[in-house]
Scaffold this motif. Structure first.
Motif, short mmCIF file in Angstrom:
data_model
loop_
_atom_site.label_atom_id
_atom_site.label_comp_id
_atom_site.label_asym_id
_atom_site.label_seq_id
_atom_site.Cartn_x
_atom_site.Cartn_y
_atom_site.Cartn_z
N GLY A 144 1.97 6.89 0.91
CA GLY A 144 0.73 6.32 0.40
C GLY A 144 0.14 7.23 -0.66
O GLY A 144 0.08 8.45 -0.49
N ASN B 138 -2.89 7.20 -4.21
CA ASN B 138 -3.89 6.46 -4.97
C ASN B 138 -4.32 7.31 -6.16
O ASN B 138 -4.28 8.53 -6.12
CB ASN B 138 -5.09 6.11 -4.11
CG ASN B 138 -5.99 5.08 -4.76
OD1 ASN B 138 -5.63 4.47 -5.76
ND2 ASN B 138 -7.17 4.88 -4.20
N ASP C 288 -8.16 2.81 -0.95
CA ASP C 288 -7.09 2.90 0.03
C ASP C 288 -5.80 3.25 -0.72
O ASP C 288 -5.78 3.24 -1.95
CB ASP C 288 -6.92 1.57 0.76
CG ASP C 288 -6.24 1.71 2.13
OD1 ASP C 288 -5.68 2.80 2.40
OD2 ASP C 288 -6.27 0.76 2.91
N LYS C 289 -4.76 3.58 0.02
CA LYS C 289 -3.47 3.78 -0.64
C LYS C 289 -3.09 2.49 -1.34
O LYS C 289 -3.34 1.41 -0.82
CB LYS C 289 -2.42 4.24 0.36
CG LYS C 289 -2.31 3.41 1.62
CD LYS C 289 -1.39 4.10 2.60
CE LYS C 289 -1.29 3.37 3.91
NZ LYS C 289 -2.49 3.50 4.75
N GLY D 159 -2.98 11.60 -1.68
CA GLY D 159 -2.10 10.80 -0.86
C GLY D 159 -1.67 11.49 0.40
O GLY D 159 -2.19 12.54 0.78
N GLU D 160 -0.69 10.86 1.03
CA GLU D 160 -0.16 11.35 2.29
C GLU D 160 1.36 11.25 2.29
O GLU D 160 1.94 10.49 1.51
CB GLU D 160 -0.75 10.56 3.46
CG GLU D 160 -0.62 9.06 3.31
CD GLU D 160 -1.45 8.29 4.32
OE1 GLU D 160 -2.17 8.91 5.11
OE2 GLU D 160 -1.35 7.06 4.32
N PHE E 106 -5.75 7.24 5.43
CA PHE E 106 -6.41 7.11 4.13
C PHE E 106 -7.91 6.91 4.26
O PHE E 106 -8.67 7.14 3.31
CB PHE E 106 -5.78 6.00 3.30
CG PHE E 106 -5.26 6.49 1.99
CD1 PHE E 106 -6.05 6.47 0.85
CD2 PHE E 106 -3.99 7.03 1.88
CE1 PHE E 106 -5.59 6.96 -0.36
CE2 PHE E 106 -3.51 7.50 0.68
CZ PHE E 106 -4.31 7.47 -0.44
N ILE F 109 -9.43 10.12 3.38
CA ILE F 109 -9.42 10.36 1.94
C ILE F 109 -10.55 9.58 1.28
O ILE F 109 -11.33 10.11 0.48
CB ILE F 109 -8.05 10.00 1.33
CG1 ILE F 109 -6.97 10.94 1.86
CG2 ILE F 109 -8.11 10.03 -0.20
CD1 ILE F 109 -5.55 10.61 1.40
N ASP G 189 0.82 -1.22 0.00
CA ASP G 189 0.00 0.00 0.00
C ASP G 189 0.85 1.28 0.00
O ASP G 189 0.32 2.37 -0.11
CB ASP G 189 -1.01 0.01 1.16
CG ASP G 189 -0.36 0.04 2.54
OD1 ASP G 189 0.88 -0.02 2.63
OD2 ASP G 189 -1.10 0.13 3.53
N ARG G 190 2.16 1.13 0.10
CA ARG G 190 3.07 2.28 0.02
C ARG G 190 4.18 1.97 -0.97
O ARG G 190 4.58 0.82 -1.11
CB ARG G 190 3.69 2.59 1.38
CG ARG G 190 2.69 2.88 2.47
CD ARG G 190 3.39 2.93 3.82
NE ARG G 190 2.44 2.81 4.90
CZ ARG G 190 2.07 3.82 5.68
NH1 ARG G 190 2.58 5.01 5.50
NH2 ARG G 190 1.21 3.63 6.66
N THR H 271 -3.63 14.81 2.99
CA THR H 271 -3.79 14.91 4.44
C THR H 271 -3.10 16.18 4.94
O THR H 271 -2.26 16.77 4.26
CB THR H 271 -3.20 13.68 5.15
OG1 THR H 271 -1.81 13.58 4.85
CG2 THR H 271 -3.91 12.41 4.71
#
Length: 202
Positions: free
Chosen positions: A128, A130, A137-138, A123-124, A102, A105, A29-30, A77
């Protein structure tokens, strides 16, 4: 976030003279990336830099292709670089600024769907990101695909991702961020953390 995790991949990239290193965490996810700087040395980009490059690339290309609509939006974020906000403002895309995580988001994406809103990307700073509304989710697979696509697009213009980032800074201003991780280990660390939480609540 841990640069040592890419050590073996960077060594292989140097051996093979690769331009780009992509690495995901175990649950994919990252994504962390390394690119060649102007001296040809592999350097790590942080999550803010990667997110800024991708946001710029996606919004610029969609503008050029005429596929950016009035109900498109991006989300970041509150701890993520304001460079993303500046990029969104240039391309006339609404930007939401949400709490860290997330899930916040995804909540913005869900709430905007009812009105025909379309999530472009977001993203953040913790690596992460998307793109689109397929995954809530990311998501490292789509992020890796977008990094590779952006790198190919930059290469078509005779630039590296590092040089593209410098172009973004030249246009929007230079942004620099830093992370501080405080680690409290063992039983004493757990007790200190518990005491900190009591103090905060009080």
């Amino acid at each position: 976030e841990n640069g040592e995790a890419l050590t073996m991949a960077i060594a292989l990239a140097d051996k093979e003279n690769a331009d780009l290193v992509l690495a995901t965490d175990p649950d994919a996810d990252r994504v962390g990336i390394a690119v060649r700087d102007n001296e040809g040395k592999m350097v790590l980009l942080n999550g803010n830099q990667t997110g800024s490059i991708l946001t710029y690339y996606i919004l610029r290309r969609r503008t050029e292709l005429g596929t950016l609509g009035p109900k498109n939006f991006c989300v970041k974020t509150i701890v993520t670089t304001e460079l993303i906000r500046a990029i969104c403002e240039k391309y006339g895309v609404k930007i939401y600024n949400v709490l860290t995580g997330f899930k916040f988001i995804a909540d913005v994406v869900r709430r905007n769907e009812a009105d025909g809103g379309e999530f472009v990307c977001g993203g953040e700073e913790s690596y992460g990101f998307n793109v689109g509304q397929f995954v809530r989710d990311k998501d490292a697979p789509i992020s890796c695909a977008m990094v590779a696509e952006c790198a190919a697009w930059a290469a078509d213009q005779g630039k590296t991702l590092y040089q593209l980032l410098q172009d973004i800074y030249a246009e929007f201003g230079y942004y620099k961020e830093g992370l501080v991780s405080l680690v409290r280990e063992g039983k004493a660390g757990a007790e200190e953390i518990a005491a900190i939480m009591v103090d905060m609540r009080n």
